[in-house]
Write a protein that holds these residues in place. Structure first.
Motif, PDB file in Angstrom:
ATOM      1  N   GLN A  89       0.833  -1.209   0.000  1.00 32.07           N
ATOM      2  CA  GLN A  89       0.000   0.000   0.000  1.00 32.07           C
ATOM      3  C   GLN A  89       0.868   1.259   0.000  1.00 32.07           C
ATOM      4  OE1 GLN A  89      -3.126   0.113  -0.480  1.00 32.07           O
ATOM      5  NE2 GLN A  89      -3.782  -1.983  -0.111  1.00 32.07           N
ATOM      6  N   LEU A  90       1.968   1.212   0.725  1.00 34.26           N
ATOM      7  CA  LEU A  90       2.882   2.350   0.766  1.00 34.26           C
ATOM      8  C   LEU A  90       3.448   2.627  -0.619  1.00 34.26           C
ATOM      9  CD1 LEU A  90       4.496   4.420   2.480  1.00 34.26           C
ATOM     10  CD2 LEU A  90       6.232   2.640   2.789  1.00 34.26           C
ATOM     11  N   PHE A  91       3.856   1.574  -1.328  1.00 31.26           N
ATOM     12  CA  PHE A  91       4.448   1.746  -2.654  1.00 31.26           C
ATOM     13  C   PHE A  91       3.417   2.215  -3.683  1.00 31.26           C
ATOM     14  CE2 PHE A  91       7.553  -1.839  -1.344  1.00 31.26           C
ATOM     15  CZ  PHE A  91       8.256  -0.940  -0.553  1.00 31.26           C
ATOM     16  N   ARG A  92       2.135   1.975  -3.389  1.00 33.67           N
ATOM     17  CA  ARG A  92       1.073   2.428  -4.301  1.00 33.67           C
ATOM     18  C   ARG A  92       0.620   3.851  -3.995  1.00 33.67           C
ATOM     19  NH1 ARG A  92      -2.078  -3.268  -3.340  1.00 33.67           N
ATOM     20  NH2 ARG A  92      -0.860  -4.541  -4.812  1.00 33.67           N
ATOM     21  N   GLY A  93       1.201   4.453  -2.959  1.00 40.60           N
ATOM     22  CA  GLY A  93       0.816   5.819  -2.611  1.00 40.60           C
ATOM     23  C   GLY A  93      -0.493   5.914  -1.863  1.00 40.60           C
ATOM     24  N   SER A  94      -0.854   4.872  -1.120  1.00 34.97           N
ATOM     25  CA  SER A  94      -2.139   4.853  -0.414  1.00 34.97           C
ATOM     26  C   SER A  94      -2.149   5.828   0.758  1.00 34.97           C
ATOM     27  CB  SER A  94      -2.439   3.440   0.100  1.00 34.97           C
ATOM     28  OG  SER A  94      -2.555   2.529  -0.967  1.00 34.97           O
ATOM     29  N   GLY A  95      -3.350   6.202   1.161  1.00 37.57           N
ATOM     30  CA  GLY A  95      -3.526   7.053   2.326  1.00 37.57           C
ATOM     31  C   GLY A  95      -3.721   6.224   3.581  1.00 37.57           C
ATOM     32  N   LEU A  96      -4.407   6.834   4.569  1.00 40.69           N
ATOM     33  CA  LEU A  96      -4.585   6.171   5.860  1.00 40.69           C
ATOM     34  C   LEU A  96      -5.288   4.826   5.733  1.00 40.69           C
ATOM     35  CD1 LEU A  96      -5.616   8.932   8.430  1.00 40.69           C
ATOM     36  CD2 LEU A  96      -3.580   7.476   8.477  1.00 40.69           C
ATOM     37  N   ALA A  97      -6.323   4.764   4.894  1.00 40.36           N
ATOM     38  CA  ALA A  97      -7.085   3.516   4.771  1.00 40.36           C
ATOM     39  C   ALA A  97      -6.200   2.386   4.290  1.00 40.36           C
ATOM     40  CB  ALA A  97      -8.262   3.707   3.822  1.00 40.36           C
ATOM     41  N   ASP A 100       4.024  -9.164  -7.094  1.00 35.62           N
ATOM     42  CA  ASP A 100       4.620  -8.159  -6.199  1.00 35.62           C
ATOM     43  C   ASP A 100       4.761  -8.683  -4.772  1.00 35.62           C
ATOM     44  OD1 ASP A 100       4.783  -6.402  -8.295  1.00 35.62           O
ATOM     45  OD2 ASP A 100       2.973  -5.269  -7.770  1.00 35.62           O
ATOM     46  N   ARG A 101       3.706  -9.324  -4.285  1.00 37.11           N
ATOM     47  CA  ARG A 101       3.746  -9.790  -2.892  1.00 37.11           C
ATOM     48  C   ARG A 101       4.851 -10.835  -2.718  1.00 37.11           C
ATOM     49  NH1 ARG A 101       0.379  -9.486   1.602  1.00 37.11           N
ATOM     50  NH2 ARG A 101      -1.211  -8.359   0.415  1.00 37.11           N
ATOM     51  N   ASN A 102       4.972 -11.756  -3.669  1.00 42.96           N
ATOM     52  CA  ASN A 102       6.028 -12.762  -3.584  1.00 42.96           C
ATOM     53  C   ASN A 102       7.410 -12.131  -3.642  1.00 42.96           C
ATOM     54  OD1 ASN A 102       4.063 -14.685  -3.455  1.00 42.96           O
ATOM     55  ND2 ASN A 102       4.400 -15.510  -5.503  1.00 42.96           N
ATOM     56  N   TYR A 103       7.571 -11.123  -4.492  1.00 41.46           N
ATOM     57  CA  TYR A 103       8.861 -10.438  -4.600  1.00 41.46           C
ATOM     58  C   TYR A 103       9.245  -9.802  -3.264  1.00 41.46           C
ATOM     59  CZ  TYR A 103      12.414  -7.114  -6.158  1.00 41.46           C
ATOM     60  OH  TYR A 103      13.573  -6.384  -6.301  1.00 41.46           O
ATOM     61  N   LEU A 104       8.272  -9.168  -2.616  1.00 41.86           N
ATOM     62  CA  LEU A 104       8.539  -8.603  -1.291  1.00 41.86           C
ATOM     63  C   LEU A 104       8.918  -9.708  -0.300  1.00 41.86           C
ATOM     64  CD1 LEU A 104       5.743  -5.930  -0.646  1.00 41.86           C
ATOM     65  CD2 LEU A 104       8.195  -5.529  -0.805  1.00 41.86           C
ATOM     66  N   PRO A 131     -11.828   3.721  -3.824  1.00 41.61           N
ATOM     67  CA  PRO A 131     -11.243   5.046  -3.605  1.00 41.61           C
ATOM     68  C   PRO A 131     -10.716   5.633  -4.914  1.00 41.61           C
ATOM     69  CG  PRO A 131     -10.523   3.534  -1.895  1.00 41.61           C
ATOM     70  CD  PRO A 131     -11.270   2.708  -2.901  1.00 41.61           C
ATOM     71  N   PRO A 132     -11.160   6.829  -5.306  1.00 43.46           N
ATOM     72  CA  PRO A 132     -10.699   7.420  -6.560  1.00 43.46           C
ATOM     73  C   PRO A 132      -9.224   7.806  -6.477  1.00 43.46           C
ATOM     74  CG  PRO A 132     -11.947   9.025  -5.291  1.00 43.46           C
ATOM     75  CD  PRO A 132     -12.064   7.717  -4.560  1.00 43.46           C
ATOM     76  N   SER A 133      -8.564   7.806  -7.614  1.00 46.49           N
ATOM     77  CA  SER A 133      -7.155   8.204  -7.654  1.00 46.49           C
ATOM     78  C   SER A 133      -7.030   9.706  -7.456  1.00 46.49           C
ATOM     79  CB  SER A 133      -6.544   7.806  -9.001  1.00 46.49           C
ATOM     80  OG  SER A 133      -7.114   8.579 -10.045  1.00 46.49           O
ATOM     81  N   GLN A 134      -5.805  10.144  -7.166  1.00 44.92           N
ATOM     82  CA  GLN A 134      -5.557  11.570  -7.008  1.00 44.92           C
ATOM     83  C   GLN A 134      -5.871  12.314  -8.313  1.00 44.92           C
ATOM     84  OE1 GLN A 134      -4.778  12.761  -4.041  1.00 44.92           O
ATOM     85  NE2 GLN A 134      -4.858  14.882  -4.755  1.00 44.92           N
ATOM     86  N   ALA A 135      -5.537  11.679  -9.448  1.00 49.60           N
ATOM     87  CA  ALA A 135      -5.801  12.318 -10.743  1.00 49.60           C
ATOM     88  C   ALA A 135      -7.299  12.499 -10.967  1.00 49.60           C
ATOM     89  CB  ALA A 135      -5.194  11.480 -11.863  1.00 49.60           C
ATOM     90  N   GLN A 136      -8.109  11.499 -10.593  1.00 51.01           N
ATOM     91  CA  GLN A 136      -9.552  11.619 -10.754  1.00 51.01           C
ATOM     92  C   GLN A 136     -10.128  12.712  -9.862  1.00 51.01           C
ATOM     93  OE1 GLN A 136     -10.376   7.497  -9.871  1.00 51.01           O
ATOM     94  NE2 GLN A 136     -10.779   6.993 -12.025  1.00 51.01           N
ATOM     95  N   LEU A 137      -9.628  12.800  -8.634  1.00 53.61           N
ATOM     96  CA  LEU A 137     -10.091  13.870  -7.743  1.00 53.61           C
ATOM     97  C   LEU A 137      -9.747  15.237  -8.317  1.00 53.61           C
ATOM     98  CD1 LEU A 137      -9.328  12.662  -4.095  1.00 53.61           C
ATOM     99  CD2 LEU A 137     -11.551  13.024  -5.153  1.00 53.61           C
ATOM    100  N   GLN A 138      -8.572  15.355  -8.899  1.00 47.68           N
ATOM    101  CA  GLN A 138      -8.160  16.640  -9.471  1.00 47.68           C
ATOM    102  C   GLN A 138      -9.050  17.027 -10.641  1.00 47.68           C
ATOM    103  OE1 GLN A 138      -6.374  18.069  -6.915  1.00 47.68           O
ATOM    104  NE2 GLN A 138      -5.467  19.113  -8.677  1.00 47.68           N
ATOM    105  N   VAL A 139      -9.450  16.064 -11.459  1.00 48.23           N
ATOM    106  CA  VAL A 139     -10.359  16.365 -12.565  1.00 48.23           C
ATOM    107  C   VAL A 139     -11.697  16.878 -12.027  1.00 48.23           C
ATOM    108  CG1 VAL A 139     -11.718  15.327 -14.436  1.00 48.23           C
ATOM    109  CG2 VAL A 139      -9.296  14.772 -14.194  1.00 48.23           C
ATOM    110  N   ILE A 140     -12.204  16.233 -10.963  1.00 53.03           N
ATOM    111  CA  ILE A 140     -13.468  16.670 -10.377  1.00 53.03           C
ATOM    112  C   ILE A 140     -13.347  18.102  -9.836  1.00 53.03           C
ATOM    113  CG2 ILE A 140     -15.145  16.250  -8.531  1.00 53.03           C
ATOM    114  CD1 ILE A 140     -14.427  13.266  -8.755  1.00 53.03           C
ATOM    115  N   ILE A 141     -12.252  18.371  -9.128  1.00 52.48           N
ATOM    116  CA  ILE A 141     -12.092  19.657  -8.447  1.00 52.48           C
ATOM    117  C   ILE A 141     -11.772  20.791  -9.418  1.00 52.48           C
ATOM    118  CG2 ILE A 141     -10.650  20.910  -6.784  1.00 52.48           C
ATOM    119  CD1 ILE A 141     -10.389  18.246  -5.230  1.00 52.48           C
ATOM    120  N   THR A 142     -10.906  20.519 -10.391  1.00 57.34           N
ATOM    121  CA  THR A 142     -10.409  21.607 -11.257  1.00 57.34           C
ATOM    122  C   THR A 142     -11.167  21.742 -12.574  1.00 57.34           C
ATOM    123  OG1 THR A 142      -8.747  20.159 -12.298  1.00 57.34           O
ATOM    124  CG2 THR A 142      -8.089  21.350 -10.302  1.00 57.34           C
TER     125      THR A 142
END
Length: 440
Positions: free
Chosen positions: A131-139, A190-194, A274-285
């Protein structure tokens, strides 16, 4: 290993549970969990092991037979479910197998049932890192909770605080037999590599890494819960109780970080991922600043996000592309009708509304807009196009064609839930019909 056994049993006995189901792959971890639970006499009558047959490995039938024999040896009821784990477009085989597996288990878990899965502390470590490598938030960083709602019942991870090494020692001490999945050695996943390459190196420097990262996940989970409580109150204030529209006027008064959180949580509560940061930016901007006349919309996860009059709406795509419905005759003895998958229209006795005599003497038909319809409303001069009346009422354009039009003897008498034509309108205590429209 007494701590492991006590934890597993203590968590189970606290719940008033009908059936206890173990997600049983036949691997080391689930074999230990099966043995632990089978050793508890009080659990035996409720206990079943569920093996998911993915059909992805040549040895899948051998594994299923091994699981059956182990359940028989431990006196545990055995359930085997075959699933279709074919990946969808853009989906990895690993993700497809997980999706199929959990979908099958969800169908099996009924009210007051509990599903046990054998994930442990190193599984939690892997999940947090992914999750950290995917840029996830608190959830995402909260990773896997010990317990959660699942299907119609509950999912429990009784071994989540147990180290992998302790599980291995338990299996050796009790001479347990388990199956090794050869795909676990493939670093293509990915999980096996880790698990195979990265975590052993990290543990050379930080031996207690699984314990400390699990603690971090717990802290993130607590912070996430606090955030959710705040956002729940926030959404209650932002959502219109009538149409579930997301109020942009109130949203724009919030600080920028809270705006993004509120939007993200709104979409999650609807049932989207959960929407991506890019999707949120499209909604907001882009979506929110757009003019209503442009009918702005964004397609996301099979839903369309639309904006109208300082509100956002999130609608399933299939609900917006319905075929034109044929007129429906409303039998006089029926007080409510379900209309396809649009909703339900009903009529109740009232002191004002459609004259009951007109209703009972005529043929009542439900139809929908074709364009150009007009109404003459009581107390207003002239006839008004429905299009203009909908605009005055603030009804979003995509909802207007879904409102049932009520015709009596081929004459437009009302728009259910909104207006009654002057010619059909009456004020007479207990001698009128008031129409209600409840969309799905």
């Amino acid at each position: 290993m007494t701590e492991l056994a006590f934890s597993c049993v203590a968590d189970l006995l606290e719940a008033d549970t009908k059936n206890i189901l173990i997600a049983y792959s036949g691997g080391l971890d689930s074999q230990v969990l099966l043995h632990l639970c089978a050793a508890q006499t009080a659990l035996k009558p409720k206990l079943s092991a569920v093996h998911i047959h993915h059909g992805l490995q040549s040895a899948a039938d051998v594994w299923a037979e091994h699981c059956r024999r182990q359940c028989e040896a431990n006196g545990v009821n055995y359930i085997m479910l075959k699933v279709n784990a074919t990946p969808q477009v853009g989906e990895s085989p690993e993700a497809a197998a997980r999706r199929a597996r959990y979908a099958a288990l969800q169908q099996l878990v009924q009210a007051d049932d509990m599903l046990l899965v054998a994930q442990h502390r190193e599984d939690q470590l892997e999940t947090v890192l992914l999750q950290l490598f995917r840029g996830s938030g608190l959830a995402g960083l909260a990773a896997m909770p010990v317990s959660m709602a699942f299907g119609k019942g509950k999912l429990l991870r009784p071994l989540l605080h147990i180290a992998k090494q302790d599980i291995q020692r338990y299996a050796q001490r009790h001479a347990l037999q388990w199956q090794e999945d050869p795909s676990n050695q493939s670093n293509d996943f990915d999980r096996n590599y880790l698990r195979n390459q990265i975590i052993p190196l990290l543990k050379q420097r930080w031996p207690a890494l699984d314990k400390t990262v699990a603690r971090t996940a717990s802290h993130c989970g607590q912070a996430w819960q606090i955030q959710q409580e705040y956002l729940s109150d926030c959404l209650n204030d932002l959502l219109d109780p009538q149409d579930q529209g997301f109020n942009l006027a109130k949203w724009q008064l919030m600080a920028s970080p809270r705006q993004a959180l509120a939007l993200r949580n709104w979409l999650i509560n609807i049932g989207l991922r959960p929407p991506s940061q890019a999707q949120l930016q499209v909604i907001i901007t882009q979506l929110i600043p757009a003019r209503d006349s442009a009918l702005p919309q964004l397609l996301i996860q099979g839903h369309t996000i639309r904006k109208y009059r300082q509100k956002l709406y999130c609608l399933p795509v299939q609900a917006q592309n319905l075929d034109v419905l044929e007129p429906i005759t409303w039998p006089p003895q029926i007080t409510q009708l379900a209309i396809a998958n649009l909703g339900q229209v009903s009529c109740d006795l009232a002191d004002m509304g459609i004259d009951r005599q007109i209703w009972q003497a005529g043929t009542v038909v439900i139809s929908f807009r074709h364009g150009g319809e007009k109404l003459k409303l009581s107390g207003r001069v002239g006839h008004h196009r429905l299009k203009n009346l909908f605009q005055e009422a603030g009804v979003p354009p995509w909802q207007r064609d879904k409102y049932p039009l009520i015709y009596i003897d081929q004459r437009l008498a009302a728009v259910a839930g909104l207006w009654v034509a002057e010619w059909a309108w009456s004020v007479a205590p207990g001698k009128c019909y008031q129409l209600h429209w409840q969309p799905n």
